[in-house]
Design a protein around this motif. Structure first.
Motif, PDB file in Angstrom:
ATOM      1  N   GLY A  36       0.791  -1.219   0.000  1.00  0.00           N
ATOM      2  CA  GLY A  36       0.000   0.000   0.000  1.00  0.00           C
ATOM      3  C   GLY A  36       0.825   1.273   0.000  1.00  0.00           C
ATOM      4  N   PRO A  37       0.169   2.419  -0.210  1.00  0.00           N
ATOM      5  CA  PRO A  37       0.893   3.690  -0.363  1.00  0.00           C
ATOM      6  C   PRO A  37       1.647   4.142   0.869  1.00  0.00           C
ATOM      7  CG  PRO A  37      -1.481   4.053  -0.198  1.00  0.00           C
ATOM      8  CD  PRO A  37      -1.292   2.579  -0.360  1.00  0.00           C
ATOM      9  N   TRP A  38       1.132   3.816   2.063  1.00  0.00           N
ATOM     10  CA  TRP A  38       1.806   4.302   3.269  1.00  0.00           C
ATOM     11  C   TRP A  38       3.007   3.445   3.646  1.00  0.00           C
ATOM     12  CZ3 TRP A  38       1.225   9.045   4.144  1.00  0.00           C
ATOM     13  CH2 TRP A  38       0.030   9.675   3.802  1.00  0.00           C
ATOM     14  N   THR A  39       2.909   2.154   3.434  1.00  0.00           N
ATOM     15  CA  THR A  39       4.085   1.310   3.667  1.00  0.00           C
ATOM     16  C   THR A  39       5.178   1.631   2.653  1.00  0.00           C
ATOM     17  OG1 THR A  39       2.756  -0.434   4.674  1.00  0.00           O
ATOM     18  CG2 THR A  39       4.900  -1.079   3.774  1.00  0.00           C
ATOM     19  N   LEU A  40       4.795   1.909   1.403  1.00  0.00           N
ATOM     20  CA  LEU A  40       5.792   2.336   0.409  1.00  0.00           C
ATOM     21  C   LEU A  40       6.415   3.670   0.795  1.00  0.00           C
ATOM     22  CD1 LEU A  40       4.160   1.451  -3.030  1.00  0.00           C
ATOM     23  CD2 LEU A  40       6.038   0.282  -1.881  1.00  0.00           C
ATOM     24  N   ALA A  41       5.599   4.627   1.226  1.00  0.00           N
ATOM     25  CA  ALA A  41       6.126   5.937   1.598  1.00  0.00           C
ATOM     26  C   ALA A  41       7.073   5.848   2.786  1.00  0.00           C
ATOM     27  CB  ALA A  41       4.976   6.890   1.922  1.00  0.00           C
ATOM     28  N   ALA A  42       6.835   4.866   3.662  1.00  0.00           N
ATOM     29  CA  ALA A  42       7.697   4.679   4.830  1.00  0.00           C
ATOM     30  C   ALA A  42       8.944   3.868   4.508  1.00  0.00           C
ATOM     31  CB  ALA A  42       6.912   3.978   5.938  1.00  0.00           C
ATOM     32  N   THR A  43       9.015   3.334   3.302  1.00  0.00           N
ATOM     33  CA  THR A  43      10.108   2.431   2.925  1.00  0.00           C
ATOM     34  C   THR A  43      11.027   3.022   1.862  1.00  0.00           C
ATOM     35  OG1 THR A  43       8.614   0.566   3.343  1.00  0.00           O
ATOM     36  CG2 THR A  43      10.614   0.092   2.106  1.00  0.00           C
ATOM     37  N   VAL A  44      10.448   3.741   0.909  1.00  0.00           N
ATOM     38  CA  VAL A  44      11.200   4.247  -0.239  1.00  0.00           C
ATOM     39  C   VAL A  44      11.787   5.622   0.082  1.00  0.00           C
ATOM     40  CG1 VAL A  44      11.049   4.880  -2.679  1.00  0.00           C
ATOM     41  CG2 VAL A  44       9.725   2.936  -1.802  1.00  0.00           C
ATOM     42  N   GLU A  45      13.011   5.867  -0.397  1.00  0.00           N
ATOM     43  CA  GLU A  45      13.693   7.134  -0.135  1.00  0.00           C
ATOM     44  C   GLU A  45      13.396   8.185  -1.201  1.00  0.00           C
ATOM     45  OE1 GLU A  45      17.875   6.623   0.292  1.00  0.00           O
ATOM     46  OE2 GLU A  45      17.711   6.145   2.422  1.00  0.00           O
ATOM     47  N   ARG A  46      13.470   9.449  -0.796  1.00  0.00           N
ATOM     48  CA  ARG A  46      13.433  10.558  -1.745  1.00  0.00           C
ATOM     49  C   ARG A  46      14.772  10.640  -2.478  1.00  0.00           C
ATOM     50  NH1 ARG A  46      11.862  15.561   2.011  1.00  0.00           N
ATOM     51  NH2 ARG A  46      13.602  14.689   3.211  1.00  0.00           N
ATOM     52  N   PRO A  47      14.848  11.369  -3.587  1.00  0.00           N
ATOM     53  CA  PRO A  47      16.124  11.479  -4.318  1.00  0.00           C
ATOM     54  C   PRO A  47      17.268  12.014  -3.456  1.00  0.00           C
ATOM     55  CG  PRO A  47      14.326  12.253  -5.690  1.00  0.00           C
ATOM     56  CD  PRO A  47      13.742  11.984  -4.335  1.00  0.00           C
ATOM     57  N   ARG A  48      16.965  12.899  -2.513  1.00  0.00           N
ATOM     58  CA  ARG A  48      18.013  13.494  -1.682  1.00  0.00           C
ATOM     59  C   ARG A  48      18.065  12.899  -0.278  1.00  0.00           C
ATOM     60  NH1 ARG A  48      17.689  19.966  -3.267  1.00  0.00           N
ATOM     61  NH2 ARG A  48      18.031  19.674  -5.525  1.00  0.00           N
ATOM     62  N   GLY A  49      17.500  11.757  -0.120  1.00  0.00           N
ATOM     63  CA  GLY A  49      17.602  11.084   1.167  1.00  0.00           C
ATOM     64  C   GLY A  49      16.359  11.210   2.016  1.00  0.00           C
ATOM     65  N   ASP A  50      16.267  10.357   3.021  1.00  0.00           N
ATOM     66  CA  ASP A  50      15.132  10.198   3.926  1.00  0.00           C
ATOM     67  C   ASP A  50      13.920   9.659   3.169  1.00  0.00           C
ATOM     68  OD1 ASP A  50      13.892  10.104   6.390  1.00  0.00           O
ATOM     69  OD2 ASP A  50      14.659  12.069   6.980  1.00  0.00           O
ATOM     70  N   ARG A  51      12.900   9.322   3.890  1.00  0.00           N
ATOM     71  CA  ARG A  51      11.771   8.614   3.308  1.00  0.00           C
ATOM     72  C   ARG A  51      10.811   9.555   2.580  1.00  0.00           C
ATOM     73  NH1 ARG A  51      14.238   3.918   3.436  1.00  0.00           N
ATOM     74  NH2 ARG A  51      14.879   3.312   5.542  1.00  0.00           N
ATOM     75  N   LEU A  52      10.097   9.009   1.615  1.00  0.00           N
ATOM     76  CA  LEU A  52       9.064   9.774   0.932  1.00  0.00           C
ATOM     77  C   LEU A  52       8.011  10.266   1.912  1.00  0.00           C
ATOM     78  CD1 LEU A  52       8.394   7.686  -2.314  1.00  0.00           C
ATOM     79  CD2 LEU A  52       9.569   9.873  -2.135  1.00  0.00           C
ATOM     80  N   ILE A  60       7.900   5.871  12.650  1.00  0.00           N
ATOM     81  CA  ILE A  60       8.838   5.609  11.557  1.00  0.00           C
ATOM     82  C   ILE A  60      10.097   6.439  11.782  1.00  0.00           C
ATOM     83  CG2 ILE A  60       9.220   5.725   9.069  1.00  0.00           C
ATOM     84  CD1 ILE A  60       7.146   3.668   9.871  1.00  0.00           C
ATOM     85  N   PRO A  61      11.274   5.823  11.941  1.00  0.00           N
ATOM     86  CA  PRO A  61      12.490   6.591  12.213  1.00  0.00           C
ATOM     87  C   PRO A  61      12.946   7.385  10.998  1.00  0.00           C
ATOM     88  CG  PRO A  61      13.013   4.269  11.923  1.00  0.00           C
ATOM     89  CD  PRO A  61      11.525   4.369  11.934  1.00  0.00           C
ATOM     90  N   THR A  62      13.571   8.521  11.240  1.00  0.00           N
ATOM     91  CA  THR A  62      14.200   9.291  10.173  1.00  0.00           C
ATOM     92  C   THR A  62      15.496   8.599   9.749  1.00  0.00           C
ATOM     93  OG1 THR A  62      15.391  10.649  11.780  1.00  0.00           O
ATOM     94  CG2 THR A  62      13.236  11.445  11.043  1.00  0.00           C
ATOM     95  N   ALA A  63      16.127   9.122   8.699  1.00  0.00           N
ATOM     96  CA  ALA A  63      17.343   8.494   8.177  1.00  0.00           C
ATOM     97  C   ALA A  63      18.447   8.438   9.223  1.00  0.00           C
ATOM     98  CB  ALA A  63      17.825   9.238   6.934  1.00  0.00           C
TER      99      ALA A  63
END
Length: 324
Positions: free
Chosen positions: A101-117, A168-171
């Motif tokens: 789902g969208p929230w598990t993906l957002a908590a898992t995938v990184e933005r281009p410059r780091g940290d989670r979406l 959800i922890p930060t980077a």
């Protein structure tokens, strides 16, 4: 499912679960076959690549993103071939597929410059929209491949309670991402569930956390919910009762998902479900058509022999409850 042979996994699932088979996922083949890689293979109009820290949003699909898409297509080919050889779904029947789902993906995938979406409102909104479009195309593809099947699309949200609870922890690991409030969480889920329904499939949600937000998921459009009965908190029982009362499907995880010291007997599984129904005030015969018994969660960590045993056990137990 355990192992790396999709053809064997498809044969096992179709053989053990003829009433509600599913397209197996085999994460043992690597990260491109895991639940995140599998979902990103469906996401439309966005690119991702694989970094040491995990999947990251990019301007264009990286080689691993393209490999994930190719692997999913091969798995669908294996399913289609087996269905045609066996003449399955010619008289109807259900087929389940899964997507993260969208929230598990957002908590898992990184933005281009780091940290989670998760930290970027615009990026997570764009991800939900792209996922909804991709799932819609996936359902259309399945309808062409397996034309006789009624499709049930399971949206996996194991991280949703942590997203709602600011866990959800930060980077850096020294802080936590801000909580997403229920209305915002529901909005993203509504897009995905609505896309599934508009494509002609039934949307359902799976969350095996103790504090699974069943009411939120149903309010966003899920017409079936799947939970792990062994860990579900007491508050969740009322939500299960509400779902059954509304005529929704309820999938109950009642068998361990990894090899236990002692496998529960069919009698023990059945008695557990009957106690639950009695506590909720439902007659087994009245809701048997709404209940589905499942392993507690995915079987990827189980031995192949136990995985088959677990599937056979839930099928036999469900048959007893239904009076078959």
């Amino acid at each position: 499912m355990p192992g790396e042979d999709i053809h064997e996994a498809v044969r096992t699932v179709l053989g053990e679960l003829p009433d509600l088979p599913h397209l197996p996922e085999l994460p043992g083949r690597g990260v491109i076959a895991g639940m995140t890689g599998r979902a990103l293979a469906l996401v439309a109009d966005l690119g991702f690549d694989l970094q040491p820290a995990g999947w990251r949003l990019t301007d264009a699909p990286g080689v691993d993103h393209r490999r994930a898409r190719s692997l999913l297509a091969q798995d669908l080919d294996a399913l289609e071939e087996r269905v045609q050889v066996g003449g399955l779904f010619e008289d109807g029947g259900e087929l389940k597929v899964q997507v993260t789902g969208p929230w598990t993906l957002a908590a898992t995938v990184e933005r281009p410059r780091g940290d989670r979406l998760l930290a970027d409102h615009g990026a997570r909104r764009e991800l939900a929209q792209a996922l909804a479009e991709g799932v819609s195309e996936h359902v259309a593809d399945l309808r062409r491949r397996v034309p006789g099947a009624a499709l049930l699309v399971q949206v996996d949200e194991p991280a949703l309670p942590a997203v709602l609870g600011a866990r959800i922890p930060t980077a850096s690991g020294f802080s936590r991402h801000r909580a997403v409030h229920p209305p915002a969480a529901s909005e993203a889920l509504e897009q995905v569930f609505a896309a599934i329904a508009a494509a002609g499939a039934t949307p359902m949600a799976h969350c095996c956390a103790a504090d699974a937000p069943i009411g939120l998921l149903r309010g966003a459009g899920a017409r079936a919910v799947s939970v792990d009965l062994a860990v579900l908190e007491a508050a969740g029982y009322d939500d299960l009762g509400n779902a059954l009362d509304a005529g929704d499907r309820v999938l109950l995880g009642v068998v361990p998902s990894t090899d236990p010291v002692r496998v529960p007997s069919e009698k023990q599984v059945v008695e557990r479900i009957l106690r639950l129904l009695d506590m909720l005030g439902f007659d087994p015969e009245g809701v048997a058509g709404q209940l589905v018994l499942t392993p507690a969660c995915g079987l990827a960590g189980a031995s192949p022999s136990y995985a088959r045993e677990a599937l056979a056990l839930v099928r036999a137990s469900a048959s007893r409850i239904a009076g078959g």
